[in-house]
Design a protein around this motif. Structure first.
Motif, PDB file in Angstrom:
ATOM      1  N   LEU A 380       0.856  -1.418   0.058  1.00 10.31           N
ATOM      2  CA  LEU A 380       0.160   0.049  -0.002  1.00 10.31           C
ATOM      3  C   LEU A 380       0.952   1.180   0.061  1.00 10.31           C
ATOM      4  N   ARG A 381       2.027   1.147   0.248  1.00  6.80           N
ATOM      5  CA  ARG A 381       3.193   2.125   0.240  1.00  6.80           C
ATOM      6  C   ARG A 381       3.826   2.160  -1.078  1.00  6.80           C
ATOM      7  N   ASP A 382       3.547   1.492  -1.997  1.00 10.29           N
ATOM      8  CA  ASP A 382       4.387   1.139  -3.231  1.00 10.29           C
ATOM      9  C   ASP A 382       4.589   2.462  -3.890  1.00 10.29           C
ATOM     10  N   LYS A 383       5.802   2.633  -4.671  1.00  7.36           N
ATOM     11  CA  LYS A 383       5.942   3.722  -5.315  1.00  7.36           C
ATOM     12  C   LYS A 383       5.050   3.893  -6.586  1.00  7.36           C
ATOM     13  N   LYS A 384       4.436   3.005  -6.743  1.00  9.55           N
ATOM     14  CA  LYS A 384       3.582   3.008  -8.071  1.00  9.55           C
ATOM     15  C   LYS A 384       2.108   3.189  -7.784  1.00  9.55           C
ATOM     16  N   VAL A 385       1.622   4.136  -8.100  1.00  8.72           N
ATOM     17  CA  VAL A 385       0.166   4.149  -7.902  1.00  8.72           C
ATOM     18  C   VAL A 385      -0.670   3.071  -8.105  1.00  8.72           C
ATOM     19  N   SER A 386      -0.407   2.418  -9.312  1.00 10.52           N
ATOM     20  CA  SER A 386      -1.187   1.181  -9.975  1.00 10.52           C
ATOM     21  C   SER A 386      -0.860   0.158  -8.944  1.00 10.52           C
ATOM     22  N   ALA A 409     -18.047 -17.690  13.115  1.00 17.31           N
ATOM     23  CA  ALA A 409     -17.092 -18.614  14.110  1.00 17.31           C
ATOM     24  C   ALA A 409     -16.201 -19.443  13.630  1.00 17.31           C
ATOM     25  N   ILE A 410     -15.838 -19.357  12.400  1.00  8.37           N
ATOM     26  CA  ILE A 410     -14.818 -20.240  11.624  1.00  8.37           C
ATOM     27  C   ILE A 410     -13.417 -19.517  11.874  1.00  8.37           C
ATOM     28  N   MET A 411     -13.319 -18.287  11.989  1.00 10.14           N
ATOM     29  CA  MET A 411     -12.062 -17.757  12.486  1.00 10.14           C
ATOM     30  C   MET A 411     -12.123 -17.115  13.643  1.00 10.14           C
ATOM     31  N   ASP A 412     -10.975 -16.883  14.217  1.00 14.83           N
ATOM     32  CA  ASP A 412     -10.800 -16.003  15.303  1.00 14.83           C
ATOM     33  C   ASP A 412     -10.247 -14.705  15.078  1.00 14.83           C
ATOM     34  N   PHE A 413     -10.364 -13.611  15.734  1.00 15.47           N
ATOM     35  CA  PHE A 413      -9.743 -12.286  15.527  1.00 15.47           C
ATOM     36  C   PHE A 413      -8.117 -12.553  15.384  1.00 15.47           C
ATOM     37  N   SER A 414      -7.801 -11.833  14.423  1.00 19.22           N
ATOM     38  CA  SER A 414      -6.037 -11.953  14.158  1.00 19.22           C
ATOM     39  C   SER A 414      -5.586 -10.659  13.764  1.00 19.22           C
ATOM     40  N   ASP A 415      -4.616 -10.320  14.738  1.00 23.05           N
ATOM     41  CA  ASP A 415      -3.758  -8.962  14.595  1.00 23.05           C
ATOM     42  C   ASP A 415      -3.349  -8.753  13.321  1.00 23.05           C
ATOM     43  N   HIS A 416      -3.087  -9.796  12.376  1.00 18.51           N
ATOM     44  CA  HIS A 416      -2.575  -9.670  11.141  1.00 18.51           C
ATOM     45  C   HIS A 416      -3.617  -9.214  10.121  1.00 18.51           C
ATOM     46  N   PHE A 417      -4.818  -9.500  10.103  1.00 18.21           N
ATOM     47  CA  PHE A 417      -5.937  -9.113   9.510  1.00 18.21           C
ATOM     48  C   PHE A 417      -6.174  -7.688   9.861  1.00 18.21           C
ATOM     49  N   GLU A 418      -6.585  -7.551  11.190  1.00 19.81           N
ATOM     50  CA  GLU A 418      -6.847  -6.182  11.593  1.00 19.81           C
ATOM     51  C   GLU A 418      -5.823  -5.191  11.242  1.00 19.81           C
ATOM     52  N   GLN A 419      -4.764  -5.565  10.886  1.00 21.26           N
ATOM     53  CA  GLN A 419      -3.755  -4.479  10.327  1.00 21.26           C
ATOM     54  C   GLN A 419      -4.223  -3.904   9.125  1.00 21.26           C
ATOM     55  N   ILE A 420      -4.934  -4.690   8.345  1.00 23.60           N
ATOM     56  CA  ILE A 420      -5.284  -4.429   7.056  1.00 23.60           C
ATOM     57  C   ILE A 420      -6.011  -2.903   6.896  1.00 23.60           C
ATOM     58  N   PRO A 421      -7.014  -2.902   7.586  1.00 23.64           N
ATOM     59  CA  PRO A 421      -7.643  -1.497   7.751  1.00 23.64           C
ATOM     60  C   PRO A 421      -6.710  -0.343   8.389  1.00 23.64           C
ATOM     61  N   CYS A 422      -5.883  -0.937   9.146  1.00 27.85           N
ATOM     62  CA  CYS A 422      -4.721   0.366   9.847  1.00 27.85           C
ATOM     63  C   CYS A 422      -3.891   0.612   8.840  1.00 27.85           C
ATOM     64  N   ILE A 424      -4.638   0.650   5.531  1.00 30.98           N
ATOM     65  CA  ILE A 424      -5.529   1.490   4.666  1.00 30.98           C
ATOM     66  C   ILE A 424      -5.573   2.798   4.932  1.00 30.98           C
ATOM     67  N   LEU A 425      -5.901   3.026   6.154  1.00 31.16           N
ATOM     68  CA  LEU A 425      -5.976   4.278   6.912  1.00 31.16           C
ATOM     69  C   LEU A 425      -4.783   5.337   6.846  1.00 31.16           C
ATOM     70  N   MET A 426      -3.684   4.540   6.744  1.00 34.60           N
ATOM     71  CA  MET A 426      -2.390   5.356   6.751  1.00 34.60           C
ATOM     72  C   MET A 426      -2.382   5.799   5.057  1.00 34.60           C
ATOM     73  N   LEU A 427      -3.046   5.285   4.207  1.00 28.81           N
ATOM     74  CA  LEU A 427      -3.125   5.924   2.924  1.00 28.81           C
ATOM     75  C   LEU A 427      -3.593   7.583   2.932  1.00 28.81           C
ATOM     76  N   CYS A 428      -4.137   7.892   3.949  1.00 28.65           N
ATOM     77  CA  CYS A 428      -4.489   9.342   3.999  1.00 28.65           C
ATOM     78  C   CYS A 428      -3.434  10.327   3.845  1.00 28.65           C
ATOM     79  N   TYR A 429      -2.348   9.652   4.211  1.00 26.96           N
ATOM     80  CA  TYR A 429      -1.207  10.688   4.249  1.00 26.96           C
ATOM     81  C   TYR A 429      -0.387  10.731   2.968  1.00 26.96           C
ATOM     82  N   ASP A 430      -1.038  10.027   1.914  1.00 22.07           N
ATOM     83  CA  ASP A 430      -0.325  10.077   0.624  1.00 22.07           C
ATOM     84  C   ASP A 430      -0.994  11.421   0.053  1.00 22.07           C
TER      85      ASP A 430
END
Length: 809
Positions: A380-386, A409-422, A424-430
């Motif tokens: 998400l921080r790649d130098k290419k916008v595409s 109830a197939i999956m438990d909450f995971s920090d790795h997956f919850e990092q995805i929206p985090c 995405i939020l950082m894209l606001c600084y682009d």
């Protein structure tokens, strides 16, 4: 096999039968037709006797007889004639064509399995197969082709076995191999399903006899294709794939030759070879990596190929391999190769690597390579916008699948997956892409982050979990989005108020205000100029129904109610051919689509019921609540009781964050101060210094103009506690804050407070009081009295600006 005398005797009887058969050309008994040639071996000496018989059969046009049973018997006779007189039965070209046509016609009737002569037709087919060395190639090919046409699924296994009698005693000829392989290629040559089944059956049951010929043909196609004369040589990859499915042992000497193609300088050849490997990898249960390890290693090396096109196809190969072999050493090697391509020099390869990893993660989410997902999120921080756009799209799909499985109830909450929206939020600084501005990220979070079917409760839980991973940068980005929404809603309300107030005549000053509002509102959209133009066109229309629905939308606190109002608004715009796309976006931004009253209620329910079972998550939920209510305090309307219950909950005593919400947004909250004043007063007296400061601020925020007298009562209570010598730091902190909010209340007790500080505390020598305050330090060099005085001086100088004035005077 008969000996010489027996053969002579058989030939004598045959001569007699031939003379009889010539005299009755219009009638053949089954016995006569099938037994006349029985036991005879190949013999040219019988030519003089057989020739009149064949001539008689031709003369009376029995090759084209209307009765199909007679045609069968005639076909048997001619087939036996060919067998006995081989290799040169001396038929004319015309007769040969007629005989061939007759056999084709007979074979086409094989599908009639209930016919009493069915076994005779099968026997005839066996005879044709055994005479392959004496037949022209066209006859062999036609025989197999006819077999392909009449083989149907409805036939019983016993009948299929009969057809599979088309086998070979020695080595298969090249013409017949071509026919078999042509029928094996379903896609390449357009063969029917039945013919494909027949070809598969032949290869499976005759693998020992056909293996060498096929292997030699395929190796020649790989190593020296130009020297191969076959028409199907260009389809050798498809042939390998089909054989790998039905009889892979035939290819043991062929597959290793593919290394030659992977190492060639021709890019297209390497790509085609990898295309074959991708198809083979896709076959379930294959052990390609173990059986052909050297070729598998060379495939992994192609992930670093100098050609980007080759690297691209290796990614699809890696995907196919991992989906059929998700465990084992080789799978880890494939994942490692994929991780390397996430940093490829070509942006197309990086994009494809992102897509492949996300697809693999979605395929088996519970065993997904979590560390690799984190690496993907970094794109998400790649130098290419595409690349960033592709990564955002794929990660959103992955996160939606994760949310769906968590809800089931197939999956438990995971920090790795919850990092995805985090991330995405950082894209606001682009700053180099308008698609990643806060205006766009708001829509992503509200509209595409979660599956449409996910409940508000599940969405809230995910928000709480991801909030537990927030850094100040994440919080700042989310606050910016909420502040932007608040500005748009506030400005829209002001704009609608102007429109309603000045419906008839609009002065120049009002017109200027309205244009200024349009400019401010347009700043909340990605394309500011386009939004401003749409606002101006909407202003010119001045449709009262549209404006009323927009005003109603601003008042909706509930997400479902807001969605209903949005649908009504969009229906009106479609009916009136207005700017539907813009109004759809405007209505989304104006509504509580990101957080609504339902989210606030869910947080209250989870906190009051202690459903999180985790102190860290409880703190995160309160922080989320504070963030939401800081932007939209009106969302607390209707939930005052729940807030008060939570505030008074003994499980969370003196919760600073909840009190902070009151201190910061209390003036906008519909909460009665009298309902919670006892609690706040207790905090001012017994809480920590930080809590007491917030409690006084909360009282000030909630107190209306008619409730200012409450500071007099609070000040008196604090002075009483001061004389008791209890919780001196807390009481003094509360008095200092109170002095800032109500000077008159403090002035009423100024002398008493000043006297106590200067006389009682600065002159304090009561060791018992020091012990009660627990201020004695065994390791300290100064006395407890000295420490208390120093602490109070520091407290006064830093916290009570009004006290400083008192001491100076």
């Amino acid at each position: 096999m008969p000996n010489a005398p027996q053969q002579d005797n058989l030939e004598h009887h045959f001569v007699l039968r031939c003379r009889v058969l010539q005299t009755i050309p219009y009638f053949f008994s089954r016995f006569q037709a099938t037994r006349a040639f029985e036991g005879l071996k190949q013999s040219s000496s019988l030519k003089s006797f057989i020739k009149p018989l064949s001539a008689s059969l031709v003369k009376h046009s029995l090759l084209g007889h209307k009765d199909k049973d007679i045609r069968l018997l005639v076909g048997i006779c001619f087939c036996e004639i060919v067998r006995v007189l081989a290799p040169n039965p001396e038929f004319t070209d015309a007769v040969s064509r007629d005989i061939f046509g007759l056999l084709v016609n007979i074979f086409s009737e094989l599908e009639d399995t209930k016919n009493p002569y069915f076994s005779m037709r099968v026997q005839l087919l066996e005879t044709v197969a055994k005479l392959r060395e004496h037949h022209p190639p066209s006859m062999v090919s036609a025989a197999v082709s006819i077999m392909s046409q009449i083989l149907e699924e409805k036939m019983q296994e016993k009948e299929k076995t009969s057809y599979e009698l088309l086998t070979f005693e020695k080595e298969v000829s090249e013409p017949l191999l071509d026919v078999i392989l042509q029928n094996l290629l379903k896609e390449a040559k357009g063969a029917s399903r039945a013919s494909h089944q027949l070809a598969v059956s032949v290869i499976q049951n005759c693998s020992e006899k056909i293996e060498e010929t096929i292997s030699r043909f395929l190796r020649s196609c790989i190593l020296n294709r130009d020297a191969v004369q076959s028409e199907i040589k260009e389809y050798y990859h498809d042939i390998i794939y089909e054989i790998f499915q039905c009889s892979p042992q035939i290819l043991l000497s062929v597959i290793p030759s593919l290394i030659h193609e992977l190492l060639t300088d021709q890019v297209d050849v390497r790509i085609k070879a990898l295309g074959l490997m991708r198809k083979v990898f896709s076959l379930p249960g294959n052990h390609f990596a173990q059986d052909y390890h050297q070729l598998f290693v060379e495939f992994l090396n192609r992930t670093c190929d100098k050609s980007a096109e080759v690297r691209l196809i290796t990614l699809s190969c890696a995907k196919a391999f991992y989906m059929t072999n998700p465990s084992g050493k080789e799978s880890l090697e494939v994942l490692s190769a994929l991780q390397g391509r996430l940093l490829d020099s070509d942006d197309r390869v990086r994009s494809e690597a992102v897509a492949v990893v996300c697809d693999l993660a979605r395929y088996k989410l519970k065993s997904a390579p979590l560390e690799l997902i984190t690496r993907v999120a970094e794109r998400l921080r790649d130098k290419k916008v595409s690349v960033r756009k592709k990564t955002l799209k794929r990660l959103l799909e992955l996160y939606q699948e994760y949310c769906t499985q968590c809800a089931a109830a197939i999956m438990d909450f995971s920090d790795h997956f919850e990092q995805i929206p985090c991330k995405i939020l950082m894209l606001c600084y682009d700053r180099d892409c308008k698609e990643f501005k806060p205006q766009a990220i708001e829509i992503v979070l509200a509209d595409t982050l979660f599956p449409a079917s996910l409940s508000i409760e599940d969405k809230t839980r995910h928000w709480v979990f991801m909030f537990s991973l927030f850094t100040p940068c994440h919080l700042k980005a989310l606050s910016a989005i909420l502040s932007q929404k608040l500005r748009l809603r506030t400005e829209m309300q002001a704009y609608l108020t102007l429109l309603n107030k000045y419906k008839e005549e609009v002065s120049e000053e009002v017109e200027k205000k309205m244009k200024m509002s349009i400019v401010k509102m347009s700043a909340s959209f990605e394309d500011t100029a386009k939004a401003e133009d749409c606002f101006c066109k909407l202003d010119m229309v001045k449709n009262s129904q549209i404006l009323d629905l927009l005003e109603k939308l601003l008042a909706e606190q509930n997400i479902e109610d807001a969605q209903t109002t949005r649908e009504n608004l969009l229906r009106k715009t479609r009916d009136k051919n207005l700017h539907t796309e813009f109004l759809q976006l405007l209505s989304m931004k104006c509504s509580f689509n990101l957080f609504g009253s339902e989210h606030v209620r869910c947080i209250f329910d989870h906190l009051s019921g202690n459903r999180f079972g985790n102190k860290h998550l409880e703190d995160s939920s309160v922080q989320l609540l504070l963030t939401i209510l800081s932007a939209f305090p009106s969302l607390l309307r209707g939930l005052e009781t729940e807030f008060k219950q939570l505030l008074l909950e003994e499980v969370i005593p003196f919760n600073e964050q909840l009190i902070q919400i009151l201190a910061k947004e209390g003036s906008h909250m519909p909460i009665n101060l009298g309902d919670i004043y006892p609690f706040l007063e207790k905090v001012c007296l017994e809480g920590s210094r930080a809590q007491s400061k917030l409690a006084v601020s909360a009282i000030a925020a909630l107190a209306g103009a008619s409730e200012q007298s409450i500071f007099l009562d609070l000040c008196k209570t604090l002075v009483d506690y001061l004389h008791l010598g209890k919780q001196l730091p807390t009481v003094l902190q509360s008095l200092g804050c109170l002095a800032q909010y109500s000077v008159s209340a403090f002035q009423a007790h100024e002398e008493v407070v000043t006297h106590y500080i200067t006389e009682e505390i600065f002159q304090l020598t009561d060791v018992a009081m020091l012990e009660e305050l627990d201020l004695l330090e065994e390791t300290s060099e100064c006395s407890g009295s000295c420490q208390l005085k120093a602490s109070l001086i520091h407290l006064i100088l830093t916290s009570f600006s009004y006290f400083i004035w008192v001491l100076v005077v």
